[in-house]
Write an enzyme that holds these catalytic residues in place. Structure first.
Site, PDB file in Angstrom:
ATOM      1  N   HIS A  12       1.006  -0.956  -0.238  1.00 38.42           N
ATOM      2  CA  HIS A  12      -0.356   0.134  -0.147  1.00 38.42           C
ATOM      3  C   HIS A  12       0.347   0.573   0.138  1.00 38.42           C
ATOM      4  O   HIS A  12       1.952   1.188   0.223  1.00 38.42           O
ATOM      5  CB  HIS A  12      -1.001   0.096   0.920  1.00 38.42           C
ATOM      6  CG  HIS A  12      -0.402   0.331   2.855  1.00 38.42           C
ATOM      7  ND1 HIS A  12      -0.503  -1.271   3.381  1.00 38.42           N
ATOM      8  CD2 HIS A  12       0.357   1.243   3.234  1.00 38.42           C
ATOM      9  CE1 HIS A  12       0.254  -1.037   4.393  1.00 38.42           C
ATOM     10  NE2 HIS A  12       0.723   0.813   4.930  1.00 38.42           N
ATOM     11  N   GLU A  30       7.580   1.050   4.221  1.00 35.22           N
ATOM     12  CA  GLU A  30       7.053  -0.376   6.472  1.00 35.22           C
ATOM     13  C   GLU A  30       7.200  -1.421   5.549  1.00 35.22           C
ATOM     14  O   GLU A  30       7.270  -1.364   4.228  1.00 35.22           O
ATOM     15  CB  GLU A  30       5.743   0.153   6.270  1.00 35.22           C
ATOM     16  CG  GLU A  30       5.077  -0.927   6.924  1.00 35.22           C
ATOM     17  CD  GLU A  30       3.509  -0.769   7.259  1.00 35.22           C
ATOM     18  OE1 GLU A  30       2.923   0.259   6.992  1.00 35.22           O
ATOM     19  OE2 GLU A  30       2.881  -1.777   8.440  1.00 35.22           O
ATOM     20  N   HIS A  51       4.606   7.152   3.917  1.00 39.34           N
ATOM     21  CA  HIS A  51       5.112   5.957   3.615  1.00 39.34           C
ATOM     22  C   HIS A  51       4.843   4.906   2.351  1.00 39.34           C
ATOM     23  O   HIS A  51       3.508   5.526   2.088  1.00 39.34           O
ATOM     24  CB  HIS A  51       5.462   4.543   4.849  1.00 39.34           C
ATOM     25  CG  HIS A  51       3.957   4.692   5.023  1.00 39.34           C
ATOM     26  ND1 HIS A  51       2.967   4.785   6.515  1.00 39.34           N
ATOM     27  CD2 HIS A  51       3.684   2.801   5.136  1.00 39.34           C
ATOM     28  CE1 HIS A  51       2.253   4.112   7.038  1.00 39.34           C
ATOM     29  NE2 HIS A  51       2.315   3.273   5.606  1.00 39.34           N
TER      30      HIS A  51
END
Lengths: 134, 134
Positions: free
Chosen positions: A7, A130, A79
């Site tokens: 994502h 991440e 992010h």
């Protein structure tokens, strides 16, 4: 090592307005808000055909998104999340290459119930990454 | 209206170092640099299984990436690109909803030889959005 882009996360100053914009103006498939108290965020997932957008809004006083929104009052891309097969192997490989892992370096359980880690943006072209084990 | 996430673009201060990091440290499939003089950038595409990362580096004095890197010397996530079927219909729909299109409002030919437009970040949660007709 990295696999799919799981994502892209966008911090938003108004979760209801941003959800409505993605649903009504951009015509995307928008989910319901979910509180993630362990991460200090309320999230809304937007499902695109090949990946997801994660809208982030602060939850609680200690939310890591609060400072970001103070610096970026309109919001901003916060992010990106890459999938990995083995988060411990990925972490150890990156640490050996000189990259810094945020926090205590141990994976936490993320918004999808899977182990996640964050890497230091200064070590990755100013972009917060991440890693999520899938 | 929006379809797939075509790519996430990351502005980088050192294209060679960033390419090597994605190839060698993150283990991704990294392409060769391409100059895009119409957009004032040199780009490197990183192919993930479901989408692409586009590394951006300034090309020429008037590059739009130059100011971004002055503000963000380590680099940073610069924009996200959503695919649309019909870029003129998408533009007109978004303008009717009050969103601003950057530049003269007419599509340019982007890095993949397809028409692209950029939307004003202030109208989309501080995130710069590129639309690409596919």
């Amino acid at each position: 090592m990295i696999g799919r882009l799981n994502h892209v996360a966008i911090a938003v100053p108004d979760l209801k307005a941003a959800s409505a914009q993605y649903r009504d103006t951009l015509g995307a498939k928008v989910g319901a808000p979910q509180d993630e108290p362990d991460h200090g965020v309320t999230v809304v997932f937007i499902e695109l055909p090949n990946t997801k957008i994660e809208l982030l809004y602060p939850l609680g006083e200690a939310s890591p998104i609060r400072g970001f929104l103070e610096k970026n009052p309109s919001g901003g891309i916060h992010h990106i999340c890459y999938e990995v097969d083995d988060i411990i192997a990925a972490r150890d490989h990156l640490k050996a290459a000189g990259a810094r892992v945020l926090g205590d370096g141990e994976p936490k359980i993320g918004a999808h119930g899977k182990p996640v880690l964050f890497l230091h943006p200064k070590d990755f072209n100013g972009s917060l990454i991440e890693l999520e084990q899938v």
